[in-house]
Design an enzyme around this catalytic site. Structure first.
Site, PDB file in Angstrom:
ATOM      1  CD  GLU A  75      -1.371  -2.375   1.985  1.00  0.00           C
ATOM      2  OE1 GLU A  75      -0.134  -2.624   1.939  1.00  0.00           O
ATOM      3  OE2 GLU A  75      -2.179  -3.115   2.567  1.00  0.00           O
ATOM      4  CB  CYS A 115      -0.572   0.544   5.115  1.00  0.00           C
ATOM      5  SG  CYS A 115       0.945  -0.214   4.498  1.00  0.00           S
TER       6      CYS A 115
HETATM    7  N1  THU Z   1       2.334  -6.352   4.122  1.00  0.00           N
HETATM    8  C1  THU Z   1       1.825  -5.481   3.205  1.00  0.00           C
HETATM    9  O1  THU Z   1       2.352  -5.341   2.090  1.00  0.00           O
HETATM   10  N2  THU Z   1       0.739  -4.754   3.569  1.00  0.00           N
HETATM   11  C2  THU Z   1       0.108  -4.827   4.766  1.00  0.00           C
HETATM   12  O2  THU Z   1      -0.805  -4.071   5.021  1.00  0.00           O
HETATM   13  C3  THU Z   1       0.523  -5.843   5.732  1.00  0.00           C
HETATM   14  C4  THU Z   1       1.759  -6.577   5.431  1.00  0.00           C
HETATM   15  C5  THU Z   1       3.542  -7.109   3.770  1.00  0.00           C
HETATM   16  C6  THU Z   1       4.754  -6.724   4.551  1.00  0.00           C
HETATM   17  C7  THU Z   1       5.572  -7.991   4.473  1.00  0.00           C
HETATM   18  O3  THU Z   1       6.298  -7.976   3.252  1.00  0.00           O
HETATM   19  C8  THU Z   1       4.543  -9.093   4.403  1.00  0.00           C
HETATM   20  O4  THU Z   1       3.327  -8.476   4.020  1.00  0.00           O
HETATM   21  C9  THU Z   1       4.341  -9.836   5.714  1.00  0.00           C
HETATM   22  O5  THU Z   1       4.055  -8.978   6.753  1.00  0.00           O
END
Ligand code: THU
Length: 160
Positions: A75, A115
Site C-alpha cells: 500500500e 499503511c
Molecule cells: N504487508 C503489506 O504489504 N501490507 C500490509 O498491510 C501488511 C503486510 C507485507 C509486509 C511484508 O512484506 C509481508 O506483508 C508480511 O508482513
C-alpha cells in the site's frame, strides 16, 4: 471519567463479481500486482492498485529486504509513488489483495496500521476520502468509505 465508544462501518461483499465493474477492474489490477510482489522472506504477497482523479492507475506490491525492517508494504509502495508522480491529483480509491503463498485467504485481509496511517495523510492533504476495498486471495471483499473510518482517533498534524 467518561467513556468514548468508537465504531466504524464496513461493507462486506461475498465475491468480486458483486462489486461495481470499475472496482472489479481495479481489484484485478491489485491481484496482478500481488503476483509480482517481492516477498521471499515472508512468502506473504500483497498487491495494491490506486485510481487517481486523472484516470491514472498506480499499482504496487510489497518489497522485502534481507534487513527485514527495510522492506515496505504494498500500500505504501503504491501510494508514495502515486503522490511522488502526481502530487496534484486526488487518490480516489485503493484496492488491496493479500495472502500467503501457501494458502488461499477467503476472508478480507485489512491493511496494517502503518499503511492506514500513511494513507490517511493523503486523505487530509486532498480533503477527500479514499475509498478502500480489500480482500484476501479470493472470496469476500470488504469496503470502507475512507481510511480514517478504519483508523479512528488518528494521530495527525493537528497534534504537532
Ligand atoms: N504487508 C503489506 O504489504 N501490507 C500490509 O498491510 C501488511 C503486510 C507485507 C509486509 C511484508 O512484506 C509481508 O506483508 C508480511 O508482513
Amino acid at each position: 471519567m467518561k467513556q468514548l465508544k468508537i465504531s466504524c462501518n464496513i461493507d462486506v461483499f461475498e465475491a468480486m463479481d458483486e462489486l461495481p465493474k470499475d472496482v472489479q477492474s481495479l481489484m484485478t489490477k491489485a491481484h496482478d500486482a500481488r503476483s509480482k510482489a517481492y516477498a521471499p522472506y515472508s512468502k506473504f504477497l500483497v498487491g495494491a492498485a490506486l485510481e487517481l482523479s486523472n484516470g491514472e492507475i498506480i499499482t504496487g506490491n510489497n518489497q522485502e529486504n534481507a534487513a527485514y525492517p527495510s522492506g515496505l508494504c504494498a500500500e505504501r509502495t503504491a501510494i508514495f509513488y502515486a503522490h511522488a508522480q502526481f502530487p496534484e491529483e486526488d487518490i480516489l480509491r485503493m484496492a488491496i489483495a493479500a495472502g500467503s503463498e501457501y494458502k488461499e485467504a477467503e476472508t478480507p485481509i485489512p491493511p496494517c496500521g502503518a499503511c492506514r496511517q500513511a494513507i490517511v495523510e493523503y486523505e487530509q492533504v486532498q480533503k477527500k476520502q479514499i475509498e478502500l476495498y480489500f480482500m484476501g486471495t479470493k472470496g469476500q471483499v470488504a469496503y470502507s468509505n475512507s481510511v480514517e473510518n478504519i483508523l479512528p482517533w488518528i494521530f495527525d498534524k493537528k497534534a504537532l
